[in-house]
Design a protein around this motif. Structure first.
Motif, PDB file in Angstrom:
ATOM      1  N   SER A  67      -1.392 -12.519   1.463  1.00 51.11           N
ATOM      2  CA  SER A  67      -2.148 -13.702   1.884  1.00 51.11           C
ATOM      3  C   SER A  67      -3.459 -13.311   2.548  1.00 51.11           C
ATOM      4  O   SER A  67      -4.432 -14.058   2.501  1.00 51.11           O
ATOM      5  N   GLY A  68      -3.505 -12.122   3.151  1.00 51.38           N
ATOM      6  CA  GLY A  68      -4.756 -11.631   3.731  1.00 51.38           C
ATOM      7  C   GLY A  68      -5.839 -11.439   2.680  1.00 51.38           C
ATOM      8  O   GLY A  68      -7.021 -11.480   2.983  1.00 51.38           O
ATOM      9  N   LEU A  69      -5.427 -11.228   1.426  1.00 50.68           N
ATOM     10  CA  LEU A  69      -6.387 -11.073   0.316  1.00 50.68           C
ATOM     11  C   LEU A  69      -6.457 -12.320  -0.560  1.00 50.68           C
ATOM     12  O   LEU A  69      -7.048 -12.299  -1.629  1.00 50.68           O
ATOM     13  N   GLY A  70      -5.800 -13.401  -0.108  1.00 48.74           N
ATOM     14  CA  GLY A  70      -5.851 -14.661  -0.849  1.00 48.74           C
ATOM     15  C   GLY A  70      -4.936 -14.695  -2.062  1.00 48.74           C
ATOM     16  O   GLY A  70      -5.188 -15.421  -3.012  1.00 48.74           O
ATOM     17  N   MET A  71      -3.846 -13.913  -2.045  1.00 48.37           N
ATOM     18  CA  MET A  71      -2.908 -13.890  -3.165  1.00 48.37           C
ATOM     19  C   MET A  71      -1.553 -14.402  -2.686  1.00 48.37           C
ATOM     20  O   MET A  71      -1.222 -14.310  -1.496  1.00 48.37           O
ATOM     21  N   LYS A  72      -0.806 -14.954  -3.625  1.00 50.01           N
ATOM     22  CA  LYS A  72       0.540 -15.440  -3.308  1.00 50.01           C
ATOM     23  C   LYS A  72       1.486 -14.926  -4.377  1.00 50.01           C
ATOM     24  O   LYS A  72       1.251 -15.088  -5.562  1.00 50.01           O
ATOM     25  N   ALA A  73       2.592 -14.329  -3.916  1.00 53.23           N
ATOM     26  CA  ALA A  73       3.569 -13.763  -4.847  1.00 53.23           C
ATOM     27  C   ALA A  73       4.516 -14.858  -5.338  1.00 53.23           C
ATOM     28  O   ALA A  73       4.891 -15.754  -4.584  1.00 53.23           O
ATOM     29  N   GLN A  74       4.901 -14.775  -6.602  1.00 59.34           N
ATOM     30  CA  GLN A  74       5.913 -15.666  -7.171  1.00 59.34           C
ATOM     31  C   GLN A  74       7.299 -15.251  -6.686  1.00 59.34           C
ATOM     32  O   GLN A  74       8.136 -16.091  -6.396  1.00 59.34           O
ATOM     33  N   THR A  89      14.784  -4.143  -1.405  1.00 60.29           N
ATOM     34  CA  THR A  89      16.115  -3.567  -1.249  1.00 60.29           C
ATOM     35  C   THR A  89      15.969  -2.088  -0.956  1.00 60.29           C
ATOM     36  O   THR A  89      15.316  -1.355  -1.701  1.00 60.29           O
ATOM     37  N   ASP A  90      16.574  -1.658   0.138  1.00 59.01           N
ATOM     38  CA  ASP A  90      16.491  -0.271   0.600  1.00 59.01           C
ATOM     39  C   ASP A  90      15.041   0.193   0.612  1.00 59.01           C
ATOM     40  O   ASP A  90      14.243  -0.327   1.365  1.00 59.01           O
ATOM     41  N   ASP A  91      14.696   1.163  -0.241  1.00 57.31           N
ATOM     42  CA  ASP A  91      13.324   1.667  -0.265  1.00 57.31           C
ATOM     43  C   ASP A  91      12.547   1.169  -1.482  1.00 57.31           C
ATOM     44  O   ASP A  91      11.459   1.635  -1.750  1.00 57.31           O
ATOM     45  N   LEU A  92      13.104   0.177  -2.223  1.00 53.16           N
ATOM     46  CA  LEU A  92      12.423  -0.386  -3.392  1.00 53.16           C
ATOM     47  C   LEU A  92      11.876  -1.768  -3.076  1.00 53.16           C
ATOM     48  O   LEU A  92      12.537  -2.580  -2.431  1.00 53.16           O
ATOM     49  N   VAL A  93      10.666  -2.019  -3.570  1.00 56.51           N
ATOM     50  CA  VAL A  93      10.020  -3.313  -3.394  1.00 56.51           C
ATOM     51  C   VAL A  93       9.505  -3.755  -4.755  1.00 56.51           C
ATOM     52  O   VAL A  93       8.795  -3.003  -5.426  1.00 56.51           O
ATOM     53  N   ARG A  94       9.866  -4.979  -5.165  1.00 51.23           N
ATOM     54  CA  ARG A  94       9.395  -5.516  -6.448  1.00 51.23           C
ATOM     55  C   ARG A  94       8.643  -6.798  -6.155  1.00 51.23           C
ATOM     56  O   ARG A  94       9.158  -7.704  -5.491  1.00 51.23           O
ATOM     57  N   VAL A  95       7.385  -6.855  -6.660  1.00 49.96           N
ATOM     58  CA  VAL A  95       6.513  -8.000  -6.408  1.00 49.96           C
ATOM     59  C   VAL A  95       6.055  -8.554  -7.747  1.00 49.96           C
ATOM     60  O   VAL A  95       5.575  -7.814  -8.603  1.00 49.96           O
ATOM     61  N   GLN A  96       6.207  -9.890  -7.911  1.00 51.69           N
ATOM     62  CA  GLN A  96       5.760 -10.564  -9.131  1.00 51.69           C
ATOM     63  C   GLN A  96       4.649 -11.527  -8.740  1.00 51.69           C
ATOM     64  O   GLN A  96       4.818 -12.354  -7.847  1.00 51.69           O
ATOM     65  N   LEU A  97       3.519 -11.407  -9.415  1.00 48.94           N
ATOM     66  CA  LEU A  97       2.337 -12.235  -9.117  1.00 48.94           C
ATOM     67  C   LEU A  97       1.872 -12.907 -10.400  1.00 48.94           C
ATOM     68  O   LEU A  97       1.664 -12.248 -11.410  1.00 48.94           O
ATOM     69  N   ASN A  98       1.669 -14.260 -10.352  1.00 49.45           N
ATOM     70  CA  ASN A  98       1.195 -15.020 -11.511  1.00 49.45           C
ATOM     71  C   ASN A  98       0.187 -16.050 -11.049  1.00 49.45           C
ATOM     72  O   ASN A  98       0.515 -16.816 -10.148  1.00 49.45           O
ATOM     73  N   PRO A  99      -0.905 -16.241 -11.633  1.00 48.06           N
ATOM     74  CA  PRO A  99      -1.908 -15.273 -12.065  1.00 48.06           C
ATOM     75  C   PRO A  99      -2.621 -14.716 -10.845  1.00 48.06           C
ATOM     76  O   PRO A  99      -2.649 -15.341  -9.799  1.00 48.06           O
ATOM     77  N   VAL A 100      -3.197 -13.546 -10.995  1.00 50.06           N
ATOM     78  CA  VAL A 100      -3.879 -12.882  -9.886  1.00 50.06           C
ATOM     79  C   VAL A 100      -5.058 -12.077 -10.426  1.00 50.06           C
ATOM     80  O   VAL A 100      -5.053 -11.646 -11.577  1.00 50.06           O
ATOM     81  N   SER A 101      -6.064 -11.878  -9.572  1.00 49.50           N
ATOM     82  CA  SER A 101      -7.223 -11.061  -9.947  1.00 49.50           C
ATOM     83  C   SER A 101      -6.782  -9.604 -10.051  1.00 49.50           C
ATOM     84  O   SER A 101      -6.160  -9.065  -9.129  1.00 49.50           O
ATOM     85  N   PHE A 102      -7.102  -8.967 -11.166  1.00 49.19           N
ATOM     86  CA  PHE A 102      -6.708  -7.576 -11.385  1.00 49.19           C
ATOM     87  C   PHE A 102      -7.376  -6.661 -10.356  1.00 49.19           C
ATOM     88  O   PHE A 102      -6.730  -5.785  -9.773  1.00 49.19           O
ATOM     89  N   ALA A 103      -8.666  -6.872 -10.104  1.00 48.02           N
ATOM     90  CA  ALA A 103      -9.385  -6.044  -9.126  1.00 48.02           C
ATOM     91  C   ALA A 103      -8.793  -6.218  -7.734  1.00 48.02           C
ATOM     92  O   ALA A 103      -8.589  -5.240  -6.999  1.00 48.02           O
ATOM     93  N   GLY A 104      -8.485  -7.461  -7.361  1.00 49.77           N
ATOM     94  CA  GLY A 104      -7.875  -7.712  -6.057  1.00 49.77           C
ATOM     95  C   GLY A 104      -6.501  -7.077  -5.958  1.00 49.77           C
ATOM     96  O   GLY A 104      -6.123  -6.535  -4.911  1.00 49.77           O
ATOM     97  N   LEU A 105      -5.743  -7.129  -7.043  1.00 45.08           N
ATOM     98  CA  LEU A 105      -4.415  -6.521  -7.069  1.00 45.08           C
ATOM     99  C   LEU A 105      -4.502  -5.005  -6.890  1.00 45.08           C
ATOM    100  O   LEU A 105      -3.732  -4.413  -6.134  1.00 45.08           O
ATOM    101  N   LEU A 106      -5.451  -4.382  -7.568  1.00 47.04           N
ATOM    102  CA  LEU A 106      -5.631  -2.932  -7.421  1.00 47.04           C
ATOM    103  C   LEU A 106      -6.013  -2.568  -5.986  1.00 47.04           C
ATOM    104  O   LEU A 106      -5.530  -1.566  -5.443  1.00 47.04           O
ATOM    105  N   ASP A 107      -6.871  -3.384  -5.359  1.00 45.56           N
ATOM    106  CA  ASP A 107      -7.227  -3.142  -3.958  1.00 45.56           C
ATOM    107  C   ASP A 107      -5.999  -3.242  -3.068  1.00 45.56           C
ATOM    108  O   ASP A 107      -5.783  -2.423  -2.173  1.00 45.56           O
ATOM    109  N   TRP A 108      -5.171  -4.266  -3.304  1.00 45.54           N
ATOM    110  CA  TRP A 108      -3.964  -4.460  -2.499  1.00 45.54           C
ATOM    111  C   TRP A 108      -2.988  -3.291  -2.690  1.00 45.54           C
ATOM    112  O   TRP A 108      -2.414  -2.788  -1.722  1.00 45.54           O
ATOM    113  N   ILE A 109      -2.826  -2.838  -3.941  1.00 41.43           N
ATOM    114  CA  ILE A 109      -1.933  -1.697  -4.209  1.00 41.43           C
ATOM    115  C   ILE A 109      -2.428  -0.449  -3.473  1.00 41.43           C
ATOM    116  O   ILE A 109      -1.652   0.265  -2.849  1.00 41.43           O
ATOM    117  N   GLY A 110      -3.730  -0.188  -3.535  1.00 40.19           N
ATOM    118  CA  GLY A 110      -4.295   0.960  -2.816  1.00 40.19           C
ATOM    119  C   GLY A 110      -4.065   0.858  -1.321  1.00 40.19           C
ATOM    120  O   GLY A 110      -3.723   1.839  -0.650  1.00 40.19           O
TER     121      GLY A 110
END
Length: 171
Positions: free
Chosen positions: A101-108, A113-134
């Protein structure tokens, strides 16, 4: 045996040449020979040493500065390694939602679970997503282990599903 004959022939020629000169010519030849020997000694021994010393005295301050910079960078890297190992906080759904939400995105969908995290986003800016991943890789020590991107007709828009693994603290 030919070498000794050649040496004796050269010695006789030099003696004949020397005896054919008068006293003034001999002193001029001696002075010229001495000057030539001194010039050769300087050119072979002292000249390169003095030039090398001068070059080193010019280069030494720059080399010292570079060494200091390398030491500072090595210390900084060691501090980051030590500091980074202590900062990893377990990831929660709330922390993921807040960072998105700090980058203006909302996950679906967010699954932690434990050390795994799964995030689904529909639709989202690819550049913004890459920034968030970094950002997540740096701050939360998350490593992408699987990513699926589906390009949408709009420019820079994707549907994405990203699975992360959080690196555990070692200590």
């Amino acid at each position: 045996m030919k070498a000794s004959v050649l040496l004796s022939t050269l010695s006789e020629s030099a003696t004949t040449f020397w005896n054919a000169r008068n006293e003034r010519e001999r002193s001029i030849l001696l002075a010229g020979s001495a000057a030539l020997v001194l010039l050769l000694i300087y050119a072979i021994l002292f000249g390169p040493a003095l030039n090398g010393r001068e070059k080193l005295s010019k280069d030494l301050p720059v080399l010292r500065q570079q060494a200091a910079e390398i030491q500072a960078l090595a210390k900084q890297a060691a501090d980051l390694k030590i500091g980074g190992a202590l900062e990893a906080v377990p990831v929660t759904q709330e922390s993921i939602t807040t960072s998105l939400s700090g980058l203006g995105m909302k996950a679906q969908n967010i699954s932690v679970t434990d050390d795994l995290v799964r995030v689904q986003l529909n639709p989202v800016s690819f550049a913004g997503l890459l920034d968030w991943i970094g950002d997540q890789q740096k701050t939360a020590h998350l490593t992408v282990i699987d990513a699926n991107f589906i390009a949408l007709p709009q420019t820079d828009m994707v549907n994405a599903t990203v699975t992360f693994r959080q690196q555990k603290n070692e200590g």
